[in-house]
Write a protein that holds these residues in place. Structure first.
Motif, PDB file in Angstrom:
ATOM      1  N   PRO A   1     -10.290  35.811  20.146  1.00  0.00           N
ATOM      2  CA  PRO A   1     -10.369  35.926  18.689  1.00  0.00           C
ATOM      3  C   PRO A   1      -9.486  37.068  18.189  1.00  0.00           C
ATOM      4  N   ASP A   2      -8.951  36.927  16.995  1.00  0.00           N
ATOM      5  CA  ASP A   2      -8.047  37.927  16.437  1.00  0.00           C
ATOM      6  C   ASP A   2      -8.855  39.073  15.834  1.00  0.00           C
ATOM      7  N   ARG A   3      -9.197  40.019  16.676  1.00  0.00           N
ATOM      8  CA  ARG A   3      -9.965  41.183  16.234  1.00  0.00           C
ATOM      9  C   ARG A   3      -9.225  42.446  16.664  1.00  0.00           C
ATOM     10  N   ASP A   4      -9.257  43.481  15.825  1.00  0.00           N
ATOM     11  CA  ASP A   4      -8.447  44.660  16.156  1.00  0.00           C
ATOM     12  C   ASP A   4      -9.239  45.760  16.850  1.00  0.00           C
ATOM     13  N   ALA A   5     -10.534  45.537  17.098  1.00  0.00           N
ATOM     14  CA  ALA A   5     -11.318  46.497  17.866  1.00  0.00           C
ATOM     15  C   ALA A   5     -12.257  45.726  18.777  1.00  0.00           C
ATOM     16  N   GLU A   6     -12.438  46.263  19.981  1.00  0.00           N
ATOM     17  CA  GLU A   6     -13.168  45.488  20.998  1.00  0.00           C
ATOM     18  C   GLU A   6     -13.824  46.428  22.001  1.00  0.00           C
ATOM     19  N   VAL A   7     -14.988  46.029  22.493  1.00  0.00           N
ATOM     20  CA  VAL A   7     -15.611  46.673  23.647  1.00  0.00           C
ATOM     21  C   VAL A   7     -15.669  45.621  24.746  1.00  0.00           C
TER      22      VAL A   7
ATOM     23  N   ARG B   1     -26.385  40.348  25.966  1.00  0.00           N
ATOM     24  CA  ARG B   1     -27.468  39.809  25.121  1.00  0.00           C
ATOM     25  C   ARG B   1     -28.165  40.934  24.360  1.00  0.00           C
ATOM     26  N   GLU B   2     -28.441  42.034  25.056  1.00  0.00           N
ATOM     27  CA  GLU B   2     -29.124  43.146  24.405  1.00  0.00           C
ATOM     28  C   GLU B   2     -28.254  43.796  23.328  1.00  0.00           C
ATOM     29  N   LEU B   3     -26.944  43.836  23.556  1.00  0.00           N
ATOM     30  CA  LEU B   3     -26.039  44.451  22.584  1.00  0.00           C
ATOM     31  C   LEU B   3     -25.855  43.579  21.344  1.00  0.00           C
ATOM     32  N   THR B   4     -25.850  42.269  21.536  1.00  0.00           N
ATOM     33  CA  THR B   4     -25.496  41.371  20.426  1.00  0.00           C
ATOM     34  C   THR B   4     -26.682  40.613  19.843  1.00  0.00           C
ATOM     35  N   GLY B   5     -27.802  40.555  20.597  1.00  0.00           N
ATOM     36  CA  GLY B   5     -28.921  39.737  20.154  1.00  0.00           C
ATOM     37  C   GLY B   5     -28.675  38.260  20.376  1.00  0.00           C
ATOM     38  N   HIS B   6     -27.621  37.931  21.101  1.00  0.00           N
ATOM     39  CA  HIS B   6     -27.262  36.532  21.343  1.00  0.00           C
ATOM     40  C   HIS B   6     -27.350  36.255  22.834  1.00  0.00           C
ATOM     41  N   ASP B   7     -27.976  35.155  23.203  1.00  0.00           N
ATOM     42  CA  ASP B   7     -28.184  34.848  24.616  1.00  0.00           C
ATOM     43  C   ASP B   7     -26.993  34.094  25.189  1.00  0.00           C
ATOM     44  N   PHE B   8     -26.299  34.723  26.107  1.00  0.00           N
ATOM     45  CA  PHE B   8     -25.218  34.050  26.823  1.00  0.00           C
ATOM     46  C   PHE B   8     -25.815  33.524  28.119  1.00  0.00           C
TER      47      PHE B   8
ATOM     48  N   PRO C   1     -13.695  34.721  29.364  1.00  0.00           N
ATOM     49  CA  PRO C   1     -14.451  35.760  28.662  1.00  0.00           C
ATOM     50  C   PRO C   1     -15.437  35.158  27.669  1.00  0.00           C
ATOM     51  N   ASN C   2     -16.583  35.809  27.519  1.00  0.00           N
ATOM     52  CA  ASN C   2     -17.517  35.490  26.436  1.00  0.00           C
ATOM     53  C   ASN C   2     -17.272  36.503  25.320  1.00  0.00           C
ATOM     54  N   HIS C   3     -16.771  36.023  24.187  1.00  0.00           N
ATOM     55  CA  HIS C   3     -16.543  36.907  23.045  1.00  0.00           C
ATOM     56  C   HIS C   3     -17.698  36.761  22.070  1.00  0.00           C
ATOM     57  N   TYR C   4     -18.099  37.857  21.457  1.00  0.00           N
ATOM     58  CA  TYR C   4     -19.088  37.783  20.387  1.00  0.00           C
ATOM     59  C   TYR C   4     -18.584  38.639  19.236  1.00  0.00           C
ATOM     60  N   ASP C   5     -18.256  37.954  18.127  1.00  0.00           N
ATOM     61  CA  ASP C   5     -17.725  38.692  16.994  1.00  0.00           C
ATOM     62  C   ASP C   5     -18.491  38.339  15.723  1.00  0.00           C
ATOM     63  N   TRP C   6     -18.231  39.115  14.705  1.00  0.00           N
ATOM     64  CA  TRP C   6     -18.883  38.937  13.410  1.00  0.00           C
ATOM     65  C   TRP C   6     -17.821  38.515  12.405  1.00  0.00           C
TER      66      TRP C   6
ATOM     67  N   GLU D   1     -16.348  41.330  10.293  1.00  0.00           N
ATOM     68  CA  GLU D   1     -15.893  42.549  10.971  1.00  0.00           C
ATOM     69  C   GLU D   1     -14.723  42.240  11.903  1.00  0.00           C
ATOM     70  N   SER D   2     -13.764  43.152  11.928  1.00  0.00           N
ATOM     71  CA  SER D   2     -12.658  42.981  12.873  1.00  0.00           C
ATOM     72  C   SER D   2     -12.999  43.686  14.189  1.00  0.00           C
ATOM     73  N   PHE D   3     -14.102  43.217  14.801  1.00  0.00           N
ATOM     74  CA  PHE D   3     -14.648  43.864  15.992  1.00  0.00           C
ATOM     75  C   PHE D   3     -15.379  42.821  16.824  1.00  0.00           C
ATOM     76  N   MET D   4     -15.369  43.020  18.149  1.00  0.00           N
ATOM     77  CA  MET D   4     -16.152  42.115  19.004  1.00  0.00           C
ATOM     78  C   MET D   4     -16.517  42.790  20.319  1.00  0.00           C
ATOM     79  N   PHE D   5     -17.585  42.276  20.915  1.00  0.00           N
ATOM     80  CA  PHE D   5     -17.936  42.578  22.302  1.00  0.00           C
ATOM     81  C   PHE D   5     -17.389  41.447  23.168  1.00  0.00           C
ATOM     82  N   THR D   6     -16.849  41.777  24.327  1.00  0.00           N
ATOM     83  CA  THR D   6     -16.326  40.770  25.244  1.00  0.00           C
ATOM     84  C   THR D   6     -16.887  41.009  26.643  1.00  0.00           C
ATOM     85  N   ASP D   7     -17.533  39.985  27.187  1.00  0.00           N
ATOM     86  CA  ASP D   7     -18.031  40.016  28.558  1.00  0.00           C
ATOM     87  C   ASP D   7     -16.991  39.316  29.427  1.00  0.00           C
TER      88      ASP D   7
END
Length: 206
Positions: free
Chosen positions: A6-12, A27-34, A46-51, A54-60
């Motif tokens: 996803p086109d996001r400019d900040a990522e963990v 799951r604990e960080l995002t509240g979403h069950d992967f 990768p599993n991306h979770y973005d909003w 927000e131009s931000f996402m968590f990536t597993d």
């Protein structure tokens, strides 16, 4: 090669061996069950979770290292893809979270070191530092560890961080993701967001 970032400019990013609990941390960080597969190495992309707003996402990122039933060539490909992904996106990655299984990490690291290999966890920690991504070490499954302080000191020692571990509390985060106990990791993430002048992201870790 990984695609469809996803086109996001900040990522963990979350990195680590297979079966250390990365998806549970996610799951604990995002509240979403992967939902993970029953066998290690199932996550190949990768599993991306973005909003949306927000131009931000968590990536597993997919797990690396030994996976039963996965050929060694395929394991190396996955690791190469993980490294390439981090290199390509390093300027957007606010921090990389190296997730360890606190109970087995020291034994695995020592076993590889005795064979003359650089253990994956140590290599990944150093690699993140090399590409300018300030790493966090999430030591998971702490509910299974009796002598936690001693174990955390040993992990620091293997990563080249001078014990005692408490002086690295902004880098080493003891957690138990399956119990929802990730406060130490959220504190470390808050520090990284603040250091990058991204206090707007603190709401995701509070």
């Amino acid at each position: 090669m990984f695609e469809d970032r996803p086109d996001r400019d900040a990522e963990v990013v979350l990195v680590g061996r297979s079966n250390v609990g990365k998806s549970t941390v996610m799951r604990e960080l995002t509240g979403h069950d992967f939902s993970t597969g029953g066998k290690p190495g199932v996550t190949r992309q990768p599993n991306h979770y973005d909003w949306v707003s927000e131009s931000f996402m968590f990536t597993d990122l997919p797990g690396f290292g030994f996976m039963s039933g996965v050929e060694s060539d395929r394991r190396e490909e996955i690791k190469t893809d993980v490294i390439r992904y981090v290199e390509d996106n390093a300027d957007r990655i606010l921090t990389g979270v190296v997730v360890l299984d606190g109970k087995s990490a020291v034994d695995i690291i020592d076993r590889h070191t005795e064979r003359g290999n650089v253990p994956h966890d140590v290599e990944m920690f150093g690699f993140l530092e090399e590409v300018g991504v300030d790493p966090i070490v999430a030591v998971n499954k702490t509910d299974k560890i009796d002598d936690l302080d001693e174990r955390l000191d040993d992990i620091c020692d293997r990563l080249g961080l001078f014990p005692p571990w408490q002086q690295w509390s902004d880098t080493v985060a003891p957690i138990c993701a399956k119990r929802g106990d990730i406060g130490a990791l959220e504190d470390c993430l808050s520090e990284r967001f603040h250091a990058h002048n991204r206090d707007d992201l603190l709401k995701f870790v509070s």
